[in-house]
Write a protein that holds these residues in place. Sequence first.
Motif, PDB file in Angstrom:
ATOM      1  N   GLU A  99       0.833  -1.210   0.000  1.00 32.70           N
ATOM      2  CA  GLU A  99       0.000   0.000   0.000  1.00 32.70           C
ATOM      3  C   GLU A  99       0.861   1.251   0.000  1.00 32.70           C
ATOM      4  OE1 GLU A  99      -2.980   2.878   0.134  1.00 32.70           O
ATOM      5  OE2 GLU A  99      -3.007   0.803  -0.543  1.00 32.70           O
ATOM      6  N   SER A 103       0.885   3.913  -3.005  1.00 31.15           N
ATOM      7  CA  SER A 103       0.301   5.233  -2.734  1.00 31.15           C
ATOM      8  C   SER A 103       1.329   6.319  -2.439  1.00 31.15           C
ATOM      9  CB  SER A 103      -0.699   5.145  -1.578  1.00 31.15           C
ATOM     10  OG  SER A 103      -0.076   4.723  -0.393  1.00 31.15           O
ATOM     11  N   THR A 159      -5.252   5.282   0.631  1.00 29.72           N
ATOM     12  CA  THR A 159      -5.366   4.840   2.018  1.00 29.72           C
ATOM     13  C   THR A 159      -6.816   4.776   2.449  1.00 29.72           C
ATOM     14  OG1 THR A 159      -3.205   5.788   2.482  1.00 29.72           O
ATOM     15  CG2 THR A 159      -4.588   5.304   4.371  1.00 29.72           C
ATOM     16  N   LEU A 162      -8.160   1.614   1.298  1.00 27.84           N
ATOM     17  CA  LEU A 162      -7.705   0.534   2.165  1.00 27.84           C
ATOM     18  C   LEU A 162      -8.582   0.453   3.412  1.00 27.84           C
ATOM     19  CD1 LEU A 162      -5.471  -1.599   2.866  1.00 27.84           C
ATOM     20  CD2 LEU A 162      -4.346   0.231   4.102  1.00 27.84           C
TER      21      LEU A 162
END
Length: 165
Positions: A99, A103, A159, A162
């Motif tokens: 992640e 990102s 995020t 996520l």
Amino acid sequence: MAASEGLDGQLIVLMTGLADQKIKDGSEFYYDGGALYATDVAEISLPCALVLADALSRRLGMGGSGHEFEIGPPNPVFPVCATQVQARPFLEVAPFVTEIFESVVMDVRHDLSRIYAFAARQLGLALEDDAQLTPAGRRTPLEFAPLGQLLTPSARTATADLLGG
């Protein structure tokens, strides 16, 4: 995979593979004006990416990456050192590292020194004149700023995805 490779070795392989795929897809990564190979991207960015992945994991209540972080000798470029202090399975750490790669690292790929600035802030350090570090608070245990304040707009979106929001 050999036991001597451990979690850190597996994370280097992960980061190298992620960077290699992005390079094959046409993305380029730079540090200090020079283009980087996938192995360079992994070696340069992994310690800083681990700082951010650890913060994200803790923020989500998943317990961190099992690493302690400190400022020390360059590792290999930035002075962020990650030391594994608790055994964590690769499958618990890898999603957070991935992640952060997708990102944050991808957002700063044209100047990987920026990932160091994000990690330094997360470690409670303040950057002065883009080069000098001064203590700005406790480093251990880490105090985590809201990740949304740390990341760029597209990283905040990733995020949020996520987090399911």
